[in-house]
Scaffold this motif. Structure first.
Motif, PDB file in Angstrom:
ATOM      1  N   GLN A  16      21.018  -5.132  -2.102  1.00  0.00           N
ATOM      2  CA  GLN A  16      21.879  -4.272  -0.857  1.00  0.00           C
ATOM      3  C   GLN A  16      23.351  -4.393  -0.785  1.00  0.00           C
TER       4      GLN A  16
ATOM      5  N   ARG B 198      21.618   2.498   5.934  1.00  0.00           N
ATOM      6  CA  ARG B 198      20.621   1.659   4.735  1.00  0.00           C
ATOM      7  C   ARG B 198      19.531   1.495   5.442  1.00  0.00           C
ATOM      8  N   THR B 199      19.197   1.525   6.652  1.00  0.00           N
ATOM      9  CA  THR B 199      17.728   1.878   7.274  1.00  0.00           C
ATOM     10  C   THR B 199      17.095   2.910   6.594  1.00  0.00           C
TER      11      THR B 199
ATOM     12  N   HIS C 137      16.744   2.375   3.033  1.00  0.00           N
ATOM     13  CA  HIS C 137      15.398   0.834   2.247  1.00  0.00           C
ATOM     14  C   HIS C 137      14.148   1.447   1.564  1.00  0.00           C
TER      15      HIS C 137
ATOM     16  N   ARG D 126      16.285  -2.333  12.343  1.00  0.00           N
ATOM     17  CA  ARG D 126      16.524  -3.316  11.177  1.00  0.00           C
ATOM     18  C   ARG D 126      15.240  -4.323  11.778  1.00  0.00           C
TER      19      ARG D 126
ATOM     20  N   LEU E 169      12.585  -3.072   8.512  1.00  0.00           N
ATOM     21  CA  LEU E 169      12.908  -3.967   7.823  1.00  0.00           C
ATOM     22  C   LEU E 169      12.819  -5.991   7.917  1.00  0.00           C
TER      23      LEU E 169
END
Length: 251
Positions: free
Chosen positions: A125, A171-172, A175, A239, A243
């Protein structure tokens, strides 16, 4: 990410350290030609800055200047700038003298004519980025003598804070664990924590969040008075919730 929708034949790979010539100013014949007929995605930080320029609440800005869409594959809610309803589909902030919100213009406008494509390593990541020059037929800025590297251009255009927030959001959004898609409730949750920050602030003010999370007093104060701090909290909550990361401490 910013390269999405740009024809491949218009992109010229740009290595870190390589130089390109470009300048944009009112004396360039094509001045403001790039401010029309756009499909301009607004990141949460873009919205935050445009709201600051216009002095609007999140709801007022969203209602007046944006269109909501859902981005595949996860169907993340994203906002696009609503162009004027005319033949040229002009940017709503374009004035005869140029951009009326120049100091707070969106990241896609700041970085142009450079394009930045980002992805995150599936295992680690970590951010992987590539840069390109967008050579559109109408643009005469490339005929100017001013020379830049990518690093110089990003610094000159004030992109540091934009990219930090945009990368955290990306990034979120990208994902792999979210590829199955979001439920309507999750879509509303994401929308509130990223775009409709005034709602998130009211949640913070009410004390509801303090009953769920351990929030440092200084951080809480920053969130109540600073939209950047509030967006940072919203991204941490995303997140944590979507996540499963340990970004917040539960009571």
């Amino acid at each position: 990410m910013q390269c999405k929708g740009v024809p491949e034949e218009k992109l010229e790979a740009l290595e870190w350290g390589a130089r390109f010539n470009f300048a944009c100013h009112p004396d360039v014949p094509c001045f403001t030609e790039c401010c029309r007929n756009l499909r301009l995605l607004l990141t949460p930080y873009d919205v935050l800055r445009l709201r600051k320029a216009l002095g609007l609440s999140s709801r007022s800005f969203i209602d007046e200047y944006t269109d909501l869409e859902f981005r595949e594959p996860a169907r993340f809610p994203v906002l696009y700038l609503r162009m004027k309803d005319d033949d040229e589909r002009l940017c709503p902030f374009l004035k005869p003298e140029g951009c009326a919100v120049y100091e707070h213009r969106p990241s896609a406008c700041r970085i142009y004519p450079v394009a930045r494509a980002t992805r995150f390593h599936g295992v680690h990541q970590t951010l992987i980025e590539s840069f390109y020059v967008i050579r559109e037929d109408h643009c005469r800025g490339f005929q100017e003598s001013r020379s830049w590297t990518v690093e110089e251009w990003l610094e000159d255009q004030g992109l540091g804070r934009y990219l930090r927030f945009n990368d955290e959001w990306t990034r979120t959004v990208m994902h792999k664990s979210l590829s199955r898609g979001l439920s309507p409730a999750q879509q509303q949750f994401v929308y509130t924590l990223t775009y409709d920050l005034d709602v998130l602030r009211k949640m913070m003010e009410s004390g509801k969040l303090d009953r769920v999370f351990i929030i440092d007093g200084a951080e809480r104060e920053r969130c109540l008075n600073d939209n950047e701090a509030l967006l940072t909290f919203g991204l941490k909550w995303l997140r944590f919730s979507l996540l499963g990361e340990s970004t917040l401490e539960v009571r």
